[in-house]
Design a protein around this motif. Structure first.
Motif, PDB file in Angstrom:
ATOM      1  N   CYS A  39      60.897  56.534  36.278  1.00 31.82           N
ATOM      2  CA  CYS A  39      59.857  57.132  35.427  1.00 31.82           C
ATOM      3  C   CYS A  39      60.271  57.357  33.981  1.00 31.82           C
ATOM      4  CB  CYS A  39      59.395  58.453  36.030  1.00 31.82           C
ATOM      5  SG  CYS A  39      58.647  58.272  37.665  1.00 31.82           S
ATOM      6  N   VAL A  40      61.562  57.530  33.717  1.00 29.85           N
ATOM      7  CA  VAL A  40      62.015  57.766  32.342  1.00 29.85           C
ATOM      8  C   VAL A  40      62.019  56.450  31.559  1.00 29.85           C
ATOM      9  CG1 VAL A  40      63.986  58.412  30.910  1.00 29.85           C
ATOM     10  CG2 VAL A  40      63.369  59.810  32.885  1.00 29.85           C
ATOM     11  N   GLY A  41      61.471  56.484  30.359  1.00 30.72           N
ATOM     12  CA  GLY A  41      61.433  55.291  29.505  1.00 30.72           C
ATOM     13  C   GLY A  41      60.024  54.784  29.257  1.00 30.72           C
ATOM     14  N   ILE A  42      59.091  55.189  30.098  1.00 33.34           N
ATOM     15  CA  ILE A  42      57.696  54.741  29.937  1.00 33.34           C
ATOM     16  C   ILE A  42      57.099  55.303  28.649  1.00 33.34           C
ATOM     17  CG2 ILE A  42      55.383  54.798  30.945  1.00 33.34           C
ATOM     18  CD1 ILE A  42      56.687  54.914  33.704  1.00 33.34           C
ATOM     19  N   ASP A  43      57.420  56.555  28.358  1.00 33.05           N
ATOM     20  CA  ASP A  43      56.883  57.198  27.152  1.00 33.05           C
ATOM     21  C   ASP A  43      57.302  56.450  25.882  1.00 33.05           C
ATOM     22  OD1 ASP A  43      55.648  59.183  25.535  1.00 33.05           O
ATOM     23  OD2 ASP A  43      57.593  60.126  25.221  1.00 33.05           O
ATOM     24  N   GLU A  44      58.529  55.975  25.851  1.00 37.70           N
ATOM     25  CA  GLU A  44      59.024  55.249  24.672  1.00 37.70           C
ATOM     26  C   GLU A  44      58.234  53.960  24.457  1.00 37.70           C
ATOM     27  OE1 GLU A  44      63.208  53.286  22.977  1.00 37.70           O
ATOM     28  OE2 GLU A  44      63.186  54.412  24.856  1.00 37.70           O
ATOM     29  N   ILE A  45      57.967  53.257  25.551  1.00 38.42           N
ATOM     30  CA  ILE A  45      57.201  52.002  25.452  1.00 38.42           C
ATOM     31  C   ILE A  45      55.775  52.278  24.991  1.00 38.42           C
ATOM     32  CG2 ILE A  45      56.275  50.058  26.771  1.00 38.42           C
ATOM     33  CD1 ILE A  45      58.762  50.249  28.547  1.00 38.42           C
ATOM     34  N   LEU A  46      55.178  53.319  25.541  1.00 39.08           N
ATOM     35  CA  LEU A  46      53.819  53.680  25.147  1.00 39.08           C
ATOM     36  C   LEU A  46      53.750  54.111  23.682  1.00 39.08           C
ATOM     37  CD1 LEU A  46      52.674  55.634  28.330  1.00 39.08           C
ATOM     38  CD2 LEU A  46      51.687  53.504  27.478  1.00 39.08           C
ATOM     39  N   THR A  47      54.798  54.769  23.216  1.00 41.34           N
ATOM     40  CA  THR A  47      54.860  55.182  21.808  1.00 41.34           C
ATOM     41  C   THR A  47      54.880  53.959  20.901  1.00 41.34           C
ATOM     42  OG1 THR A  47      56.039  57.232  22.330  1.00 41.34           O
ATOM     43  CG2 THR A  47      56.213  56.424  20.071  1.00 41.34           C
ATOM     44  N   ASP A  48      55.673  52.947  21.295  1.00 36.60           N
ATOM     45  CA  ASP A  48      55.726  51.701  20.516  1.00 36.60           C
ATOM     46  C   ASP A  48      54.372  50.996  20.529  1.00 36.60           C
ATOM     47  OD1 ASP A  48      58.381  52.120  19.926  1.00 36.60           O
ATOM     48  OD2 ASP A  48      59.138  50.858  21.550  1.00 36.60           O
ATOM     49  N   MET A  49      53.716  51.006  21.684  1.00 37.41           N
ATOM     50  CA  MET A  49      52.393  50.382  21.786  1.00 37.41           C
ATOM     51  C   MET A  49      51.387  51.099  20.894  1.00 37.41           C
ATOM     52  SD  MET A  49      51.975  49.491  25.835  1.00 37.41           S
ATOM     53  CE  MET A  49      50.334  48.821  25.559  1.00 37.41           C
ATOM     54  N   CYS A 211      54.613  63.940  37.421  1.00 36.72           N
ATOM     55  CA  CYS A 211      54.655  62.471  37.443  1.00 36.72           C
ATOM     56  C   CYS A 211      53.580  61.879  38.350  1.00 36.72           C
ATOM     57  CB  CYS A 211      56.026  61.983  37.887  1.00 36.72           C
ATOM     58  SG  CYS A 211      57.367  62.496  36.773  1.00 36.72           S
ATOM     59  N   GLY A 212      53.113  62.678  39.306  1.00 39.54           N
ATOM     60  CA  GLY A 212      52.037  62.210  40.178  1.00 39.54           C
ATOM     61  C   GLY A 212      50.735  62.007  39.438  1.00 39.54           C
ATOM     62  N   ALA A 213      50.646  62.558  38.218  1.00 38.88           N
ATOM     63  CA  ALA A 213      49.436  62.392  37.397  1.00 38.88           C
ATOM     64  C   ALA A 213      49.229  60.940  36.977  1.00 38.88           C
ATOM     65  CB  ALA A 213      49.520  63.287  36.161  1.00 38.88           C
ATOM     66  N   TYR A 214      50.248  60.087  37.165  1.00 37.61           N
ATOM     67  CA  TYR A 214      50.091  58.659  36.863  1.00 37.61           C
ATOM     68  C   TYR A 214      49.001  58.034  37.731  1.00 37.61           C
ATOM     69  CZ  TYR A 214      54.026  57.934  33.671  1.00 37.61           C
ATOM     70  OH  TYR A 214      54.855  57.938  32.580  1.00 37.61           O
ATOM     71  N   ALA A 303      50.121  58.192  27.529  1.00 35.92           N
ATOM     72  CA  ALA A 303      51.323  58.778  26.927  1.00 35.92           C
ATOM     73  C   ALA A 303      51.430  60.271  27.221  1.00 35.92           C
ATOM     74  CB  ALA A 303      51.308  58.544  25.417  1.00 35.92           C
ATOM     75  N   THR A 304      50.297  60.942  27.326  1.00 33.52           N
ATOM     76  CA  THR A 304      50.303  62.374  27.647  1.00 33.52           C
ATOM     77  C   THR A 304      50.935  62.613  29.011  1.00 33.52           C
ATOM     78  OG1 THR A 304      48.303  62.758  26.339  1.00 33.52           O
ATOM     79  CG2 THR A 304      48.850  64.407  28.008  1.00 33.52           C
ATOM     80  N   VAL A 305      50.578  61.776  29.974  1.00 29.75           N
ATOM     81  CA  VAL A 305      51.173  61.870  31.320  1.00 29.75           C
ATOM     82  C   VAL A 305      52.659  61.552  31.260  1.00 29.75           C
ATOM     83  CG1 VAL A 305      51.170  60.916  33.660  1.00 29.75           C
ATOM     84  CG2 VAL A 305      49.008  61.310  32.472  1.00 29.75           C
ATOM     85  N   ALA A 306      53.009  60.498  30.524  1.00 30.11           N
ATOM     86  CA  ALA A 306      54.409  60.081  30.415  1.00 30.11           C
ATOM     87  C   ALA A 306      55.263  61.179  29.796  1.00 30.11           C
ATOM     88  CB  ALA A 306      54.502  58.803  29.584  1.00 30.11           C
ATOM     89  N   GLN A 307      54.745  61.824  28.778  1.00 34.16           N
ATOM     90  CA  GLN A 307      55.498  62.896  28.110  1.00 34.16           C
ATOM     91  C   GLN A 307      55.741  64.079  29.034  1.00 34.16           C
ATOM     92  OE1 GLN A 307      53.054  63.663  24.677  1.00 34.16           O
ATOM     93  NE2 GLN A 307      53.616  61.730  23.680  1.00 34.16           N
ATOM     94  N   GLU A 310      58.280  63.023  31.851  1.00 30.45           N
ATOM     95  CA  GLU A 310      59.670  62.916  31.399  1.00 30.45           C
ATOM     96  C   GLU A 310      60.229  64.257  30.928  1.00 30.45           C
ATOM     97  OE1 GLU A 310      60.537  59.506  28.960  1.00 30.45           O
ATOM     98  OE2 GLU A 310      58.958  58.312  29.951  1.00 30.45           O
ATOM     99  N   LYS A 311      59.358  65.113  30.459  1.00 29.45           N
ATOM    100  CA  LYS A 311      59.788  66.452  30.053  1.00 29.45           C
ATOM    101  C   LYS A 311      60.341  67.214  31.256  1.00 29.45           C
ATOM    102  CE  LYS A 311      57.971  70.756  28.072  1.00 29.45           C
ATOM    103  NZ  LYS A 311      56.746  71.432  27.559  1.00 29.45           N
ATOM    104  N   VAL A 312      59.649  67.132  32.377  1.00 29.68           N
ATOM    105  CA  VAL A 312      60.088  67.815  33.597  1.00 29.68           C
ATOM    106  C   VAL A 312      61.355  67.160  34.140  1.00 29.68           C
ATOM    107  CG1 VAL A 312      59.472  68.390  35.969  1.00 29.68           C
ATOM    108  CG2 VAL A 312      57.757  68.547  34.168  1.00 29.68           C
ATOM    109  N   LEU A 313      61.405  65.831  34.064  1.00 29.06           N
ATOM    110  CA  LEU A 313      62.575  65.111  34.593  1.00 29.06           C
ATOM    111  C   LEU A 313      63.845  65.408  33.805  1.00 29.06           C
ATOM    112  CD1 LEU A 313      61.004  61.623  35.377  1.00 29.06           C
ATOM    113  CD2 LEU A 313      62.116  63.124  37.035  1.00 29.06           C
ATOM    114  N   ARG A 314      63.695  65.657  32.517  1.00 33.78           N
ATOM    115  CA  ARG A 314      64.858  65.858  31.670  1.00 33.78           C
ATOM    116  C   ARG A 314      65.338  67.325  31.647  1.00 33.78           C
ATOM    117  NH1 ARG A 314      65.680  61.308  28.456  1.00 33.78           N
ATOM    118  NH2 ARG A 314      63.904  59.899  28.310  1.00 33.78           N
ATOM    119  N   GLN A 315      64.596  68.212  32.276  1.00 39.67           N
ATOM    120  CA  GLN A 315      64.975  69.633  32.262  1.00 39.67           C
ATOM    121  C   GLN A 315      66.240  69.890  33.101  1.00 39.67           C
ATOM    122  OE1 GLN A 315      61.479  71.742  33.575  1.00 39.67           O
ATOM    123  NE2 GLN A 315      60.626  71.854  31.506  1.00 39.67           N
TER     124      GLN A 315
END
Length: 315
Positions: A39-49, A211-214, A303-307, A310-315
């Motif tokens: 799951c980590v890294g999706i937000d970065e790709i979406l930001t670039d998009m 992350c289930g919000a995906y 991106a809102t879901v991704a953020q 990843e915020k929860v995953l990185r805690q």
């Protein structure tokens, strides 16, 4: 109480076994690690998009402006050409009246003086008409060159827009999100087993929820808008290129200097075609701009879901 507890454990065990029939049941830590990796890294790709969609919106917006400028210029030029046509008609009438004028004889001696002054007035009008024709012709030529240049710029922006839109689709994101969803399914099974084992699952539950919000993310909307922007830009580029060529030919000396009836009609037809193509190219470019702008909105939702995930995953 023990009986109830045993029943709950049995039910959870059956549920876990049913959900794990086609998947390996992992311990909670391993499931959490897999979720992090997936799951980590999706937000970065979406930001670039999102950045690319923003750039493309700006590019096609510029193209829209150029197209509108070309269209307005084309219609202003058509107005000038119409005035030139009217003045040429008046000038021709004056020249024909000179040819048909006969020398006054006898009883028309007195009226001859009036004819003389009338001819001089006509001559003055003819000079005025010719001066106005020369001025309008110069303006028409300049406007024609502007229209050609603006259409060329519109074409370039549409080509760039089509390339960017083609690259900015959500295929890669879809694959990553699917992998993330699979890891969440595995995590959910591991959470159930961990509950049976009496482990603390509060952190895992938070991750599962975020992350289930995906499951609510529709990547197809991103792709649909990217495809729409690409097709619109391709259409705009095609019409813009055709309009640029047509405008250039219509404004060439070879076409403009042909004073025959067929030559003037050909020039008029070419200018009309250039204006029509300009309108079409502009409409297509505006459509591409709208698609790019709405794609940003679709990307932001994902991106809102991704953020949050990843915020929860990185805690």
């Amino acid at each position: 109480m023990n009986i109830k507890k045993n029943v709950v454990i049995c039910l959870l065990s059956v549920f876990v076994i049913g959900n794990s029939a086609n998947a390996e049941l992992l311990d909670l830590n391993t499931a959490l690690q897999n979720t992090y990796k997936s799951c980590v890294g999706i937000d970065e790709i979406l930001t670039d998009m999102k950045k690319l969609a923003g750039i493309n919106t700006a590019v096609t917006a510029v193209g829209s402006g150029l197209g509108i400028g070309a269209t307005v210029t084309g219609f202003v030029k058509a107005s000038k050409d119409k005035k030139i046509e009217q003045l040429l008609k008046r000038l021709k009438e004056i020249e024909e009246s000179k040819i048909n004028t006969t020398v006054p004889d006898k009883r028309e001696v007195l009226s001859a003086a009036d004819d003389y002054f009338s001819e001089n007035r006509d001559e003055n009008r003819a000079n005025e008409y010719q001066s106005e024709i020369d001025k309008l012709t110069k303006q028409s030529k300049t406007l024609g060159n502007w229209r050609t240049g603006l259409l060329a710029g519109n074409t370039v922006t549409n080509i760039a827009g089509a390339i960017i839109a083609g690259k900015n689709n959500g295929d890669e994101v879809q694959v990553l999100i699917d992998e993330c969803r699979d890891s969440i399914t595995g995590l959910n099974n591991s959470i159930l087993q961990a509950k049976i084992n009496g482990e603390d699952v509060s952190e895992a539950e938070s991750i599962k929820k975020a992350c289930g919000a995906y499951d609510m993310v529709d990547v197809s909307k991103i792709n649909i808008r990217a495809k729409g922007a690409k097709i619109s830009s391709i259409i705009g580029a095609g019409m813009g290129a055709a309009g640029t060529i047509t405008s250039g030919v219509a404004n060439s000396d070879k076409i403009r200097d042909d004073d025959s009836v067929s030559g003037k009609q050909k020039e008029k037809n070419l200018n009309t075609a250039a204006n029509v193509l300009s309108v079409g190219a502009t409409a297509a470019t505006i459509s591409a701009t709208v698609f790019n702008a709405t794609q940003i909105s679709a990307i932001k939702k994902a991106a809102t879901v991704a953020q949050e995930c990843e915020k929860v995953l990185r805690q």
